[in-house]
Design an enzyme around this catalytic site. Structure first.
Site, PDB file in Angstrom:
ATOM      1  N   ASN A   1     -74.314 -30.285 -33.592  1.00 48.45           N
ATOM      2  CA  ASN A   1     -74.796 -30.494 -32.227  1.00 48.45           C
ATOM      3  C   ASN A   1     -74.141 -31.768 -31.697  1.00 48.45           C
ATOM      4  O   ASN A   1     -74.498 -32.861 -32.101  1.00 48.45           O
ATOM      5  CB  ASN A   1     -76.328 -30.628 -32.248  1.00 48.45           C
ATOM      6  CG  ASN A   1     -76.886 -30.990 -30.888  1.00 48.45           C
ATOM      7  OD1 ASN A   1     -76.186 -30.917 -29.881  1.00 48.45           O
ATOM      8  ND2 ASN A   1     -78.158 -31.378 -30.856  1.00 48.45           N
TER       9      ASN A   1
ATOM     10  N   LYS B   1     -74.237 -33.006 -28.725  1.00 46.42           N
ATOM     11  CA  LYS B   1     -74.999 -33.709 -27.685  1.00 46.42           C
ATOM     12  C   LYS B   1     -74.031 -34.138 -26.564  1.00 46.42           C
ATOM     13  O   LYS B   1     -73.079 -33.426 -26.283  1.00 46.42           O
ATOM     14  CB  LYS B   1     -75.755 -34.896 -28.297  1.00 46.42           C
ATOM     15  CG  LYS B   1     -76.564 -34.463 -29.531  1.00 46.42           C
ATOM     16  CD  LYS B   1     -77.498 -35.502 -30.060  1.00 46.42           C
ATOM     17  CE  LYS B   1     -78.236 -34.924 -31.270  1.00 46.42           C
ATOM     18  NZ  LYS B   1     -79.290 -35.816 -31.748  1.00 46.42           N
TER      19      LYS B   1
ATOM     20  N   HIS C   1     -84.156 -28.262 -27.756  1.00 44.05           N
ATOM     21  CA  HIS C   1     -83.929 -29.451 -28.593  1.00 44.05           C
ATOM     22  C   HIS C   1     -84.908 -30.551 -28.149  1.00 44.05           C
ATOM     23  O   HIS C   1     -85.203 -30.674 -26.966  1.00 44.05           O
ATOM     24  CB  HIS C   1     -82.477 -29.924 -28.444  1.00 44.05           C
ATOM     25  CG  HIS C   1     -82.135 -31.010 -29.409  1.00 44.05           C
ATOM     26  ND1 HIS C   1     -82.458 -32.332 -29.173  1.00 44.05           N
ATOM     27  CD2 HIS C   1     -81.548 -30.971 -30.627  1.00 44.05           C
ATOM     28  CE1 HIS C   1     -82.063 -33.053 -30.215  1.00 44.05           C
ATOM     29  NE2 HIS C   1     -81.508 -32.259 -31.107  1.00 44.05           N
TER      30      HIS C   1
ATOM     31  N   GLU D   1     -84.595 -33.581 -27.599  1.00 42.20           N
ATOM     32  CA  GLU D   1     -84.120 -34.484 -26.543  1.00 42.20           C
ATOM     33  C   GLU D   1     -84.292 -33.848 -25.170  1.00 42.20           C
ATOM     34  O   GLU D   1     -84.562 -34.527 -24.182  1.00 42.20           O
ATOM     35  CB  GLU D   1     -82.657 -34.885 -26.803  1.00 42.20           C
ATOM     36  CG  GLU D   1     -82.575 -35.887 -27.959  1.00 42.20           C
ATOM     37  CD  GLU D   1     -81.304 -35.816 -28.774  1.00 42.20           C
ATOM     38  OE1 GLU D   1     -80.316 -35.214 -28.322  1.00 42.20           O
ATOM     39  OE2 GLU D   1     -81.305 -36.379 -29.889  1.00 42.20           O
TER      40      GLU D   1
ATOM     41  N   GLU E   1     -86.698 -29.714 -36.771  1.00 36.32           N
ATOM     42  CA  GLU E   1     -86.193 -31.084 -36.694  1.00 36.32           C
ATOM     43  C   GLU E   1     -87.344 -32.046 -36.407  1.00 36.32           C
ATOM     44  O   GLU E   1     -87.766 -32.187 -35.248  1.00 36.32           O
ATOM     45  CB  GLU E   1     -85.165 -31.204 -35.560  1.00 36.32           C
ATOM     46  CG  GLU E   1     -83.970 -30.296 -35.721  1.00 36.32           C
ATOM     47  CD  GLU E   1     -82.790 -30.763 -34.884  1.00 36.32           C
ATOM     48  OE1 GLU E   1     -81.745 -31.020 -35.472  1.00 36.32           O
ATOM     49  OE2 GLU E   1     -82.937 -30.889 -33.654  1.00 36.32           O
TER      50      GLU E   1
ATOM     51  N   GLY F   1     -81.436 -38.853 -35.561  1.00 37.99           N
ATOM     52  CA  GLY F   1     -80.629 -40.008 -35.192  1.00 37.99           C
ATOM     53  C   GLY F   1     -81.158 -41.324 -35.726  1.00 37.99           C
ATOM     54  O   GLY F   1     -80.692 -42.391 -35.337  1.00 37.99           O
TER      55      GLY F   1
ATOM     56  N   SER G   1     -80.905 -36.410 -39.248  1.00 40.41           N
ATOM     57  CA  SER G   1     -80.188 -37.320 -40.164  1.00 40.41           C
ATOM     58  C   SER G   1     -79.618 -36.609 -41.388  1.00 40.41           C
ATOM     59  O   SER G   1     -79.621 -37.164 -42.485  1.00 40.41           O
ATOM     60  CB  SER G   1     -81.099 -38.480 -40.578  1.00 40.41           C
ATOM     61  OG  SER G   1     -81.465 -39.243 -39.445  1.00 40.41           O
TER      62      SER G   1
HETATM   63  P1  PGA Z   1     -78.851 -36.212 -36.163  1.00 43.97           P
HETATM   64  O1  PGA Z   1     -79.256 -35.199 -34.989  1.00 43.97           O
HETATM   65  O2  PGA Z   1     -78.184 -35.405 -37.222  1.00 43.97           O
HETATM   66  O3  PGA Z   1     -77.915 -37.202 -35.511  1.00 43.97           O
HETATM   67  O4  PGA Z   1     -80.116 -36.836 -36.646  1.00 43.97           O
HETATM   68  C1  PGA Z   1     -79.761 -33.940 -35.284  1.00 43.97           C
HETATM   69  C2  PGA Z   1     -80.062 -33.180 -34.026  1.00 43.97           C
HETATM   70  O5  PGA Z   1     -80.524 -33.778 -33.048  1.00 43.97           O
HETATM   71  O6  PGA Z   1     -79.856 -31.954 -33.968  1.00 43.97           O
END
Ligand code: PGA
Length: 253
Positions: free
Chosen positions: A11, A13, A97, A99, A169, A175, A215
């Site tokens: 992903n 982003k 997601h 976010e 998630e 993140g 992560s």
């Molecule tokens: P990350 O993000 O691997 O940077 O923690 C995962 C995601 O948001 O899908």
């Protein structure tokens, strides 16, 4: 009963310009050949701007949008529709997601409209769920996730449900470098499969792929994938660099 093919999805982003996305796509050609030879599905979710270029540069990698609108067209400034995506050969999208839930006011209910529109168009939604830190600390993870799954995937016909991919998630792990332990991820993903079983029957539930995300790095991906209900990973930060993406793939072969 179909077996569940492993899936590694990056992903991106709001990262990578068109030039950067093309450069990554060129370098990923070799990786998708390796993935295919080992029966792993490999994909990336670039921004809308880069979808077509990435798909054309590497026709063997899954290219997913990060979002879409449930209406086919109309007065929705700033949105992108399913027919627009299909015309450029895109049939996957991440939906819901955290976010987007956090910054764009998406709810499981609005995600449900997107999921249903995608299913109707034979597309593959990667539906995201996961609890906040506060919810985790209050011990209500399962109740939250159950509600997200039951609402977001409501009304999907049983005979179409196996194409759905679910991504678990935990928001506190995205993140942050604080990844959920394998045990937590395994327990929640197992629980998600139970909820899917209540909704679609155990056979269909056993065909739906469940990814862990949050992560995920080259050094921990293997442990997640060893859990029986985790079929792959949704990876943000560690998917942006081709060497790191390669290491993620190699560590699950
Ligand atoms: P990350 O993000 O691997 O940077 O923690 C995962 C995601 O948001 O899908």
């Amino acid at each position: 009963m179909k077996t569940r093919t492993k899936l590694l999805l990056g992903n991106w982003k709001m990262n990578k310009t068109l030039r950067e996305a093309k450069a990554f796509a060129r370098e990923s050609v070799e990786l998708s050949a390796l993935a295919m030879a080992n029966n792993v599905e490999l994909g990336v979710a670039p921004t809308f701007l880069c979808l077509e270029a990435v798909r054309k540069t590497n026709p063997d990698i899954i290219v997913a949008a990060q979002n879409l609108h449930y209406e086919p067209k109309g007065a929705y400034t700033g949105e992108i529709s399913i027919p627009m995506l299909k015309e450029i050969g895109i049939s996957w999208s991440i939906i819901g997601h955290s976010e987007r839930r956090q910054y764009n006011g998406e709810s499981s209910l609005s995600c449900n409209r997107k999921v249903l529109a995608m299913i109707e168009n034979d597309m593959t939604p990667v539906y995201c769920c996961g609890e906040t830190l506060e919810e985790y600390e209050s011990g209500i993870t399962k109740a939250i996730v159950r509600n997200q799954i039951r609402t977001g995937l409501s009304g999907v016909a049983k005979d179409k449900a196996s194409r759905i991919v679910v991504a678990y998630e935990p928001i506190w792990s995205i993140g942050t470098g604080v990844n959920a332990s394998k045990e937590i991820a395994e327990e929640v993903c197992g629980f998600i499969r139970e909820v899917l079983g209540e909704m679609f029957g155990t056979t269909v539930a056993s065909e739906i792929r469940i990814l862990y995300g949050g992560s995920v790095k080259p050094d921990n991906i293997k442990s997640y994938l060893s859990a029986k209900d985790i079929d792959g990973a949704l990876v943000g930060g560690a998917s942006l660099d081709i060497q790191s993406f390669k290491a993620l793939l190699e560590n699950i072969l």
